[in-house]
Design a protein around this motif. Structure first.
Motif: not given
Length: 292
Positions: A92-96, A101-111
């Motif tokens: 689930h975390l990998h999918r999230l 990443t696709k939405l350009g939000l990877a720098d705002r999400v910390h799994p």
């Protein structure tokens, strides 16, 4: 910002507070979670907009994030915030994180992969903690409430969202050969949950107050979508009833099980995907509790 959220390694990990199921069941559950996010996006946005947060939080923790329904709704609602997304399921975390990443939000999400019934991870000092459909899965929810209380920044908000079980999709007189089938399936599922998920339906307002929170607001959202319905609603109904089937099949009558199997057979003329009368009917209750 009071804290730099912990980062998981980028071969990511999910499901910790969303104690719904282990990774062996993650694929089926992940699709339901994604469809839930798509079908109920407007209602989820109304919940995040309603939260009495005051100044926008900069650090949010999503406990039991699943595939990111709450995470992405919170990121949209609070454009300057970062979210620490906690779950036990690595898939689930990998999918999230792939979505982020696709939405350009990877720098705002910390799994963060963690089992919150075991060791509580270092989550910093967030201003907002969000727990949707996850608290009732905790082995000891009172302990989790204490942990959240101690984790939150002073004056921070804890939003607890609970669902009124699986949504309902069929009219009461459906299917034609077994009217009321869905209601009987829900009754069987309620018995299953009473045995296996004893905290489902708990009075979270009382528990929050007993932990030392001040419950500032409570709201129940009633969902009634369609007909007509989108293709996503059909897939949502199909996947939800498949999941229900796995829990109630052994307790249904032979006639009800046959009727349910026909609904789930996508090649059958009786398939739920061929029905034009589907609706999505459910409720979600939200408690907004302040750490004073």
């Amino acid at each position: 910002m009071t804290h730099t959220p912990p980062r998981a390694s980028h071969d990511h990990d999910p499901h910790a507070a969303h104690q719904h199921g282990a990774d062996h069941d993650a694929d089926g559950q992940a699709e339901i979670l994604d469809l839930d996010a798509e079908v109920l996006a407007e209602h989820i946005a109304s919940i995040t907009a309603w939260l009495p947060v005051g100044a926008g939080p900069r650090h949010i923790v999503d406990l039991g994030c699943g595939t990111g329904t709450g995470t992405f709704a919170l990121l949209e609602r609070f454009p300057h915030a970062e979210v620490t997304a906690v779950d036990t399921s690595t898939s689930h975390l990998h999918r999230l994180f792939e979505k982020a990443t696709k939405l350009g939000l990877a720098d705002r999400v910390h799994p963060v992969q963690a089992d919150l019934d075991a060791t509580w991870p270092d989550l910093g000092t967030p201003e907002l903690v969000w727990a949707s459909a996850s608290m009732h899965h905790m082995a000891d929810p009172d302990r989790t409430l204490r942990q959240v209380h101690d984790t939150l920044a002073p004056g921070g908000l804890f939003a607890v969202v609970e669902l009124a079980g699986f949504p309902r999709f069929l009219p009461e007189d459906a299917p034609e050969d077994r009217p009321g089938l869905e209601e009987r399936c829900h009754a069987a599922l309620d018995r299953h949950h009473a045995e296996h998920v004893p905290h489902r339906g708990a009075d979270w307002g009382y528990k929050l107050t007993a932990t030392g929170f001040t419950v500032e607001a409570e709201r129940t959202i009633t969902v009634h979508i369609g007909p007509p319905h989108t293709d996503a609603v059909g897939r949502y109904a199909l996947k939800s009833l498949h999941r229900m089937h796995s829990r109630v099949a052994r307790t249904l009558t032979a006639e009800d099980l046959t009727a349910l199997d026909r609904l789930l057979d996508t090649d059958s003329p009786h398939s739920i995907l061929r029905r034009g009368d589907l609706t999505v009917r459910t409720e979600r209750t939200v408690w907004a509790a302040r750490r004073t």
